[in-house]
Design a protein around this motif. Sequence first.
Motif, PDB file in Angstrom:
ATOM      1  N   ASP A 152      80.556   2.514   8.814  1.00 42.21           N
ATOM      2  CA  ASP A 152      81.317   1.497   9.546  1.00 42.21           C
ATOM      3  C   ASP A 152      82.185   0.689   8.584  1.00 42.21           C
ATOM      4  N   VAL A 161      85.730  11.871   8.010  1.00 46.27           N
ATOM      5  CA  VAL A 161      85.629  10.803   9.003  1.00 46.27           C
ATOM      6  C   VAL A 161      84.300  10.862   9.750  1.00 46.27           C
ATOM      7  N   ASP A 162      83.797  12.061  10.008  1.00 49.19           N
ATOM      8  CA  ASP A 162      82.555  12.198  10.769  1.00 49.19           C
ATOM      9  C   ASP A 162      81.368  11.558  10.052  1.00 49.19           C
ATOM     10  N   MET A 203      89.658   1.190   6.444  1.00 51.64           N
ATOM     11  CA  MET A 203      90.828   1.998   6.790  1.00 51.64           C
ATOM     12  C   MET A 203      91.658   1.323   7.884  1.00 51.64           C
ATOM     13  N   GLN A 204      90.990   0.730   8.857  1.00 46.51           N
ATOM     14  CA  GLN A 204      91.708   0.022   9.927  1.00 46.51           C
ATOM     15  C   GLN A 204      92.456  -1.171   9.371  1.00 46.51           C
ATOM     16  N   ALA A 227      81.791   8.974   7.807  1.00 48.21           N
ATOM     17  CA  ALA A 227      82.230   7.678   7.276  1.00 48.21           C
ATOM     18  C   ALA A 227      81.354   6.544   7.804  1.00 48.21           C
ATOM     19  N   ARG A 251      85.273   2.746   7.817  1.00 45.80           N
ATOM     20  CA  ARG A 251      86.172   2.761   8.969  1.00 45.80           C
ATOM     21  C   ARG A 251      86.927   1.427   9.097  1.00 45.80           C
TER      22      ARG A 251
END
Length: 246
Positions: A75, A70-71, A81-82, A73, A78
């Motif tokens: 945009d 995740v660190d 995933m959202q 990843a 992210r």
Amino acid sequence: MDLYHAAHGRLPGKEQFECISIHGGCAISLPRAPAIGLNRILGLGKPEDLDEAYAWMSSKAGNRFLQVNVDAASDELRFWMQSKGLAAYGPGWAKLRRDASAGSLPPSGDVKTRKVRPDEAELFGTMMCAGFGFPENLAALWSAIVGRDGWLCFFALDGEIPAGTGAMFASGSFAWLGGGTTVPSFRNRGAQKALIHARLQEGAVHGVSTFVVETEAPSPEKSNISNANLTKMGFVHCYNRSNFNL
């Protein structure tokens, strides 16, 4: 991927062991295996690749996960995933590495180790399944790597009796360590430290310059013996991968 190719055709068709490669990453599924490592999407960061892997994985049974650093990843990742509403699962995994140039190895302790012989492949697979809580009829998964090019398998010994397992897969100058488990009656006696030592020594003989491994991410609330053993053997933390339920 190589574990899949080794075991493909050795497990009954009803086990539905499948794997696909996507632009350097992969998705793998073995529904009756509880392990995240055999039911995950790994090494993908582009939405179009993740869409392909997600569609493929959505048709599978059993546990299904996405593993992401995740660190690091983007945009885009992210947002993807959202959009899927993915929920984090558990503490995640820590990735560690050790360079062969890191210095001399600490003493391995009193536990003896040796390579697994080809005629012991079934025993190796059975011990691995017992250690990881797999159904016994998945033993062929691990038996398949004994003697296979690229793989080295080891036993830790209680006297002359195998009491612990460890495996290593080497490709070029890199090697991955895994498959570490010990029978309950032999735990806390240094078997895993001895197996790490044996694989590092053997890897160096085969020209490996970088060793990698993963453990459950350590936390102040929960001790992690595997992580501690690896640190003592010169491994350093690189990054964490979070696990997300699909």
